[in-house]
Design a protein around this motif. Structure first.
Motif, PDB file in Angstrom:
ATOM      1  N   UNK A  34     -54.331  84.296  16.171  1.00  0.00           N
ATOM      2  CA  UNK A  34     -54.062  83.990  14.768  1.00  0.00           C
ATOM      3  C   UNK A  34     -53.344  85.145  14.092  1.00  0.00           C
ATOM      4  N   UNK A  35     -53.010  86.193  14.855  1.00  0.00           N
ATOM      5  CA  UNK A  35     -52.415  87.376  14.251  1.00  0.00           C
ATOM      6  C   UNK A  35     -50.889  87.335  14.246  1.00  0.00           C
ATOM      7  N   UNK A  36     -50.297  86.256  14.771  1.00  0.00           N
ATOM      8  CA  UNK A  36     -48.852  86.124  14.721  1.00  0.00           C
ATOM      9  C   UNK A  36     -48.101  87.032  15.665  1.00  0.00           C
ATOM     10  N   UNK A  37     -48.729  87.509  16.721  1.00  0.00           N
ATOM     11  CA  UNK A  37     -48.009  88.385  17.648  1.00  0.00           C
ATOM     12  C   UNK A  37     -46.872  87.639  18.334  1.00  0.00           C
ATOM     13  N   UNK A  38     -45.833  88.361  18.747  1.00  0.00           N
ATOM     14  CA  UNK A  38     -44.672  87.735  19.366  1.00  0.00           C
ATOM     15  C   UNK A  38     -44.950  87.313  20.797  1.00  0.00           C
ATOM     16  N   UNK A  39     -44.407  86.164  21.167  1.00  0.00           N
ATOM     17  CA  UNK A  39     -44.495  85.662  22.533  1.00  0.00           C
ATOM     18  C   UNK A  39     -43.092  85.590  23.115  1.00  0.00           C
ATOM     19  N   UNK A  40     -42.971  85.910  24.402  1.00  0.00           N
ATOM     20  CA  UNK A  40     -41.672  85.954  25.057  1.00  0.00           C
ATOM     21  C   UNK A  40     -41.727  85.143  26.338  1.00  0.00           C
ATOM     22  N   UNK A  41     -40.583  84.570  26.760  1.00  0.00           N
ATOM     23  CA  UNK A  41     -40.549  83.826  28.011  1.00  0.00           C
ATOM     24  C   UNK A  41     -39.727  84.529  29.077  1.00  0.00           C
ATOM     25  N   UNK A  42     -39.577  85.842  28.927  1.00  0.00           N
ATOM     26  CA  UNK A  42     -38.830  86.633  29.912  1.00  0.00           C
ATOM     27  C   UNK A  42     -39.351  88.070  29.864  1.00  0.00           C
ATOM     28  N   UNK A  43     -38.764  88.947  30.700  1.00  0.00           N
ATOM     29  CA  UNK A  43     -39.116  90.359  30.614  1.00  0.00           C
ATOM     30  C   UNK A  43     -38.955  90.843  29.182  1.00  0.00           C
ATOM     31  N   UNK A  44     -39.828  91.758  28.778  1.00  0.00           N
ATOM     32  CA  UNK A  44     -39.783  92.285  27.418  1.00  0.00           C
ATOM     33  C   UNK A  44     -39.458  93.775  27.469  1.00  0.00           C
ATOM     34  N   UNK A  45     -38.417  94.163  26.779  1.00  0.00           N
ATOM     35  CA  UNK A  45     -38.047  95.574  26.690  1.00  0.00           C
ATOM     36  C   UNK A  45     -38.391  96.091  25.299  1.00  0.00           C
ATOM     37  N   UNK A  46     -39.192  97.146  25.247  1.00  0.00           N
ATOM     38  CA  UNK A  46     -39.616  97.740  23.989  1.00  0.00           C
ATOM     39  C   UNK A  46     -38.986  99.121  23.850  1.00  0.00           C
ATOM     40  N   UNK A  47     -38.434  99.369  22.694  1.00  0.00           N
ATOM     41  CA  UNK A  47     -37.892 100.703  22.444  1.00  0.00           C
ATOM     42  C   UNK A  47     -38.988 101.610  21.898  1.00  0.00           C
ATOM     43  N   UNK A  48     -39.066 102.793  22.470  1.00  0.00           N
ATOM     44  CA  UNK A  48     -40.082 103.767  22.073  1.00  0.00           C
ATOM     45  C   UNK A  48     -39.397 104.982  21.443  1.00  0.00           C
ATOM     46  N   UNK A  49     -39.845 105.332  20.254  1.00  0.00           N
ATOM     47  CA  UNK A  49     -39.351 106.541  19.607  1.00  0.00           C
ATOM     48  C   UNK A  49     -40.537 107.433  19.259  1.00  0.00           C
ATOM     49  N   UNK A  50     -40.492 108.680  19.702  1.00  0.00           N
ATOM     50  CA  UNK A  50     -41.563 109.631  19.420  1.00  0.00           C
ATOM     51  C   UNK A  50     -40.953 110.851  18.738  1.00  0.00           C
ATOM     52  N   UNK A  51     -41.501 111.198  17.593  1.00  0.00           N
ATOM     53  CA  UNK A  51     -40.991 112.348  16.843  1.00  0.00           C
ATOM     54  C   UNK A  51     -42.090 113.378  16.656  1.00  0.00           C
ATOM     55  N   UNK A  52     -41.712 114.639  16.728  1.00  0.00           N
ATOM     56  CA  UNK A  52     -42.642 115.718  16.414  1.00  0.00           C
ATOM     57  C   UNK A  52     -42.977 115.643  14.925  1.00  0.00           C
ATOM     58  N   UNK A  53     -44.271 115.680  14.601  1.00  0.00           N
ATOM     59  CA  UNK A  53     -44.694 115.511  13.223  1.00  0.00           C
ATOM     60  C   UNK A  53     -44.128 116.544  12.278  1.00  0.00           C
ATOM     61  N   UNK A  54     -43.825 117.736  12.751  1.00  0.00           N
ATOM     62  CA  UNK A  54     -43.310 118.786  11.885  1.00  0.00           C
ATOM     63  C   UNK A  54     -41.793 118.891  11.895  1.00  0.00           C
ATOM     64  N   UNK A  55     -41.135 118.027  12.666  1.00  0.00           N
ATOM     65  CA  UNK A  55     -39.690 118.047  12.666  1.00  0.00           C
ATOM     66  C   UNK A  55     -39.103 119.115  13.562  1.00  0.00           C
TER      67      UNK A  55
END
Length: 310
Positions: A34-55
């Motif tokens: 019921x949370x509306x999460x996305x559903x896919x019918x193929x491989x799923x590619x997720x982009x990950x971005x990680x930043x240092x908190x202090x820049x």
């Protein structure tokens, strides 16, 4: 970078952004999410971005980035899913010092003081990842020892469904005459087995509109009934897709007698006798003519007897 001393007590921040989902799950469709999460019918590619908190100016830089994938609440091993590098994250890193891909359960040593990392995570369709309950978590640590925890952990929830519905058809009345003729009504019960069904996409082509809506029976099984109550010549074809556009899994399974073509005939034959009248007396040759009126007459099942009252 210089050899200056940096005071850094803030954890890196991890963020995941996903492509547009093929379909947005609803409670009505999945009976799970019921949370509306996305559903896919193929491989799923997720982009990950990680930043240092202090820049980049005051932070110590990223030391490592890792990710884990949980399926139905259990952490999965690294078979099939991986982190793929989009680019070299360290300007001063030796060429080819970073692997092209690493298992999502492994740490990715970045070293140096790079303040931002971008990469991709690919979750493959099939096997254990055929579920509506996938969670990807990304963890990071900087060179000062700060690490993501609690709400700082980058995460996303999604589901993969690349397998179409399985459909079976059975009938409550299989007492056929001559293989395809029924003297009583019958009901076709269509069962659809699928996690993410869309009732509007399950199609039945037949010659009656006397049918129920689709109801949930449990264990990813849905039921639709078609009632054949009137005399007629009927065919039945079932097809369609699930909510994500996946076609039927294999052929439709039919159980019973005369499942795709049959005749309902609840009307008894009509008899007409000509050249003979009841109560009349004849003193010559009598040649009665018997006519049988019926749309589905079979001579093999008809019999004629003559009795005389003297």
């Amino acid at each position: 970078r210089s050899n200056a001393l940096y005071l850094d007590r803030e954890s890196p921040r991890a963020k995941i952004s996903a492509p547009e989902p093929v379909v947005l799950a609803t409670d009505q469709i999945t009976h799970r999410n019921a949370d509306g999460r996305g559903l896919y019918n193929d491989d799923v590619t997720l982009q990950v971005t990680v930043r240092d908190g202090n820049g980049a100016d005051t932070g110590s830089g990223l030391q490592n980035v890792s990710c884990k994938v949980f399926v139905d609440g259990r952490e999965e091993d690294s078979e099939g899913a991986y982190v793929k590098r989009l680019r070299e994250c360290l300007n001063d890193a030796p060429e080819n010092s970073m692997p092209e891909q690493v298992s999502y359960g492994d740490d990715s040593a970045l070293s140096g003081c790079e303040a931002e990392y971008t990469g991709t995570i690919t979750i493959p369709k099939g096997d254990v990842f055929e579920t509506n309950d996938i969670e990807v978590r990304v963890y990071a640590q900087d060179n000062a020892g700060n690490h993501t925890e609690g709400d700082e952990i980058g995460r996303i929830k999604l589901g993969i469904d690349s397998v179409g519905p399985k459909v079976s058809v059975s009938f409550d009345n299989n007492a056929a005459q001559n293989k395809m003729y029924f003297k009583d009504p019958r009901t076709a019960r269509i069962r659809i087995y699928d996690r993410n069904i869309d009732p509007d996409r399950i199609l039945s082509d037949t010659q009656t509109e006397d049918m129920t809506g689709i109801t949930y029976e449990g264990a990813d099984c849905y039921l639709k009934e078609i009632r054949y109550r009137k005399d007629g010549d009927y065919t039945l074809v079932v097809g369609g897709t699930d909510a994500l556009g996946n076609g039927l899994k294999g052929e439709v399974s039919f159980e019973g007698t005369a499942t795709d073509h049959f005749v309902i005939d609840q009307t008894a034959p009509k008899l007409l006798i000509e050249n003979l009248k009841d109560g009349n007396a004849y003193n010559g040759e009598v040649a009665p003519l018997v006519k049988i009126l019926d749309e589905n007459f079979s001579g093999d099942l008809a019999s004629l007897s003559l009795s005389l009252n003297v």
